[in-house]
Design an enzyme around this catalytic site. Structure first.
Site, PDB file in Angstrom:
ATOM      1  N   SER A  89      76.724  91.522   5.249  1.00 38.32           N
ATOM      2  CA  SER A  89      77.153  92.624   4.382  1.00 38.32           C
ATOM      3  C   SER A  89      76.251  92.782   3.166  1.00 38.32           C
ATOM      4  CB  SER A  89      78.605  92.408   3.939  1.00 38.32           C
ATOM      5  OG  SER A  89      78.734  91.192   3.229  1.00 38.32           O
ATOM      6  N   GLY A  90      75.110  92.108   3.165  1.00 38.15           N
ATOM      7  CA  GLY A  90      74.145  92.285   2.090  1.00 38.15           C
ATOM      8  C   GLY A  90      74.353  91.327   0.939  1.00 38.15           C
ATOM      9  N   ALA A  91      73.983  91.766  -0.252  1.00 45.66           N
ATOM     10  CA  ALA A  91      74.040  90.906  -1.431  1.00 45.66           C
ATOM     11  C   ALA A  91      75.477  90.562  -1.799  1.00 45.66           C
ATOM     12  CB  ALA A  91      73.346  91.586  -2.609  1.00 45.66           C
ATOM     13  N   ASP A  92      75.705  89.291  -2.092  1.00 47.42           N
ATOM     14  CA  ASP A  92      77.023  88.818  -2.509  1.00 47.42           C
ATOM     15  C   ASP A  92      77.272  89.226  -3.963  1.00 47.42           C
ATOM     16  OD1 ASP A  92      79.271  87.276  -3.278  1.00 47.42           O
ATOM     17  OD2 ASP A  92      78.789  85.770  -1.766  1.00 47.42           O
ATOM     18  N   PHE A  93      78.420  89.842  -4.218  1.00 48.18           N
ATOM     19  CA  PHE A  93      78.752  90.267  -5.582  1.00 48.18           C
ATOM     20  C   PHE A  93      78.687  89.096  -6.563  1.00 48.18           C
ATOM     21  CE2 PHE A  93      79.302  94.128  -3.916  1.00 48.18           C
ATOM     22  CZ  PHE A  93      80.565  94.650  -3.672  1.00 48.18           C
TER      23      PHE A  93
ATOM     24  N   ASN B 149      62.887  89.230  -4.120  1.00 48.73           N
ATOM     25  CA  ASN B 149      62.678  90.283  -3.128  1.00 48.73           C
ATOM     26  C   ASN B 149      61.256  90.301  -2.590  1.00 48.73           C
ATOM     27  OD1 ASN B 149      65.354  91.113  -3.666  1.00 48.73           O
ATOM     28  ND2 ASN B 149      64.801  93.230  -3.211  1.00 48.73           N
TER      29      ASN B 149
ATOM     30  N   LEU C 167      69.742  94.720   1.642  1.00 49.35           N
ATOM     31  CA  LEU C 167      68.530  93.940   1.887  1.00 49.35           C
ATOM     32  C   LEU C 167      68.583  93.259   3.246  1.00 49.35           C
ATOM     33  CD1 LEU C 167      65.815  92.832   0.969  1.00 49.35           C
ATOM     34  CD2 LEU C 167      67.032  91.005  -0.256  1.00 49.35           C
TER      35      LEU C 167
ATOM     36  N   GLU D 171      64.136  99.059  -0.855  1.00 51.39           N
ATOM     37  CA  GLU D 171      63.632  97.699  -1.024  1.00 51.39           C
ATOM     38  C   GLU D 171      63.426  97.078   0.348  1.00 51.39           C
ATOM     39  OE1 GLU D 171      66.801  95.855  -3.279  1.00 51.39           O
ATOM     40  OE2 GLU D 171      67.911  95.304  -1.474  1.00 51.39           O
TER      41      GLU D 171
END
Length: 280
Positions: free
Chosen positions: A68-72, A101, A126, A158
């Site tokens: 799910s992408g970047a962790d909050f 990145n 990402l 990105e």
């Protein structure tokens, strides 16, 4: 150079014959990744690169999401860093965003082994960008999709997506999906040859899917002269490597302005407090 590497509780790896297998294993959090997790992925690719017996790097996942992408939590941690630690906001985000990145994207761009993604579910942000940098993608079923919610998060492209998405899906489709936060659904991926094979398995059966892909790959490589595979990848990659390297540099430098201005942090906070529609 040493073949040892630190451990990560969210990501495992193993070597089976010519296959270096990376496994995302945090399904309860939809395989969301923090900055250090992305760095670890890059380290694993470097480890596979150094191993002369490895010819294919396979990235698998678990549960119903590939990632799910970047962790909050990772974003919040960067936000809460002691301001005295950095002389400026620019310095803070160069450390927390740019370096990470550039590193992980470069690791995927320059990887010399054949990169295979076992897409067991949706990929976001990402993580989805890294999927688009893989050479071969297999899907568990037709429920998979890629989502790049940059406009929704106050960010810009990105992970090499400035090049990879138009290259693999076409320029106009890429504009439509990126501008309006639309997913690249299975039909789009199939129409453009992005998915090499759909295994038509239940979304709840990621482990069986991973095992089936590996079983088929073992059969496919029988009788092959594997150095030829790496030689062909090198030549194929040479068509676009300069464009990817340029994009990686330009993307992070342009994105830095957005982080410094604070819009992404504001929108991540809204997501965390449910004030903004969740990107999933």
């Amino acid at each position: 150079m040493s073949q040892e590497i630190r451990q990560n509780e969210k990501i495992s790896y193993r070597i089976e014959g010519p296959f270096f297998i990376i496994h995302l294993m945090n399904p309860d959090n939809l395989n969301a990744l923090e900055g250090e997790d992305y760095i670890y992925l890059g380290e694993l690719l470097e480890l596979a690169d150094r191993n002369r017996d490895v010819y294919f790097t396979i990235i698998q996942s678990s549960g119903r999401f590939f990632s799910s992408g970047a962790d909050f939590k990772g974003i919040a941690k960067a936000q809460g860093d002691d301001t005295n630690k950095y002389p400026s906001e620019t310095s803070k985000w160069v450390s927390n965003f740019v370096a990470r990145n550039v590193y992980v994207t470069d690791a995927f761009i320059k990887h010399s082994k054949v990169l295979i993604c076992c897409l067991n579910g949706p990929a976001i942000g990402l993580s989805a960008a890294l999927v688009a940098l893989c050479d071969i993608v297999y899907s568990i079923n037709d429920k998979v999709y890629l989502l790049y919610p940059f406009a929704n998060l106050g960010l810009i492209t990105e992970g090499g997506t400035t090049v990879s998405l138009p290259l693999k899906f076409g320029t106009n489709t890429t504009y439509e999906c990126l501008m309006f936060n639309k997913p690249f659904k299975y039909d789009i991926m199939c129409e453009n040859g992005f998915i090499s094979k759909n295994f038509n398995m239940p979304s709840s059966n990621a482990e069986a899917f991973n095992a089936k892909v590996l079983e088929e790959l073992r059969e496919k490589v029988k009788g092959l002269y594997l150095p030829s595979c790496l030689g062909m990848k090198k030549l194929l990659k040479s068509n676009h490597i300069d464009a990817f390297n340029k994009a990686n540099s330009v993307e992070v430098n342009e994105s830095l302005k957005y982080w410094v201005d604070g819009e992404p942090l504001k929108r991540f906070r809204q997501l965390g407090s449910k004030q903004r529609k969740h990107r999933l």
